[in-house]
Design a protein around this motif. Structure first.
Motif, PDB file in Angstrom:
ATOM      1  N   ARG A  28       0.859  -1.199   0.000  1.00 55.95           N
ATOM      2  CA  ARG A  28       0.000   0.000   0.000  1.00 55.95           C
ATOM      3  C   ARG A  28       0.884   1.233   0.000  1.00 55.95           C
ATOM      4  NH1 ARG A  28      -5.419   1.391   1.636  1.00 55.95           N
ATOM      5  NH2 ARG A  28      -5.637   3.492   0.828  1.00 55.95           N
ATOM      6  N   VAL A 104      -7.775  -2.049   1.097  1.00 50.86           N
ATOM      7  CA  VAL A 104      -6.893  -1.669   0.001  1.00 50.86           C
ATOM      8  C   VAL A 104      -7.731  -1.284  -1.211  1.00 50.86           C
ATOM      9  CG1 VAL A 104      -5.027  -2.499  -1.490  1.00 50.86           C
ATOM     10  CG2 VAL A 104      -5.153  -3.258   0.870  1.00 50.86           C
ATOM     11  N   GLU A 107      -6.551  -2.919  -7.148  1.00 47.16           N
ATOM     12  CA  GLU A 107      -5.219  -2.935  -7.747  1.00 47.16           C
ATOM     13  C   GLU A 107      -5.220  -2.350  -9.160  1.00 47.16           C
ATOM     14  OE1 GLU A 107      -2.191  -3.728  -6.634  1.00 47.16           O
ATOM     15  OE2 GLU A 107      -3.031  -4.018  -4.659  1.00 47.16           O
TER      16      GLU A 107
END
Length: 193
Positions: A28, A104, A107
């Motif tokens: 991250r 998160v 991606e």
């Protein structure tokens, strides 16, 4: 608890190793105080007023000092923040309870995409990045993200200590580009994305 530090190729960034897992998987990158609001640890580091970047790896935290800040002044502050966090076993991300819960972002944020019909080429590129490039970049306190393959050009994003590092262009052009061209003849160039 003892926190080790390592230099990185980027003189503005130090790598801190707390001797335990930081991220259970993935990485991250926090490039702004607003992004750091997702993590109490990243926010505490930005709150020193002398940090411009924080990066979480599997077993390390890379911290980038603001221009003109001396590491001799900032390092004790960063170590204190890290000690407080890891000794108290505070959550790594806001709203995740205790431990290292992960919130998160996807991606694929910032992906350029791939040309149609290049699935096999992309698989080769991704495997080389995962097995040969990513471990070396992690040793330097950063990470690399695949962003796309278009018209023979591989697009990659450098993160952590590697983002903004004076040698990142050389790493992309001479190291990674040479490796990918050698194993994947369809690759003509590597560019930062």
């Amino acid at each position: 608890m003892f926190i080790e530090t390592e230099t990185t190729p980027n003189p503005a960034t130090l790598k801190f190793l707390p001797g335990q897992q930081v991220m259970p998987s993935g990485t991250r990158d926090f490039a702004t105080p607003e992004e750091a609001e997702a993590s109490p640890l990243a926010q505490a580091l930005f709150d020193t007023g002398e940090v411009t970047g924080v990066f979480f790896g599997g077993d390390f935290v890379s911290v980038t000092a603001a221009p003109g800040v001396a590491w001799s002044d900032l390092k004790p502050q960063v170590v204190a923040v890290l000690l407080d966090h890891f000794v108290s076993q505070a959550p790594l991300f806001a709203g995740s309870g205790t431990g290292n819960g992960i919130a998160v972002p996807p991606e694929d944020a910032g992906d350029i995409g791939n040309d149609e019909g290049t699935e096999d080429i992309v698989a080769q590129i991704e495997e080389l990045i995962e097995t040969r490039v990513r471990p070396a970049v992690a040793n330097d306190g950063g990470d690399i993200r695949y962003r796309g393959f278009r018209d023979g050009v591989v697009y990659l994003a450098m993160q952590g200590a590697c983002s903004g590092c004076p040698s990142s262009t050389a790493t992309l052009k001479h190291g990674i580009e040479g490796l990918l061209k050698h194993y994947v003849p369809e690759v003509k160039e590597v560019r930062a994305a």
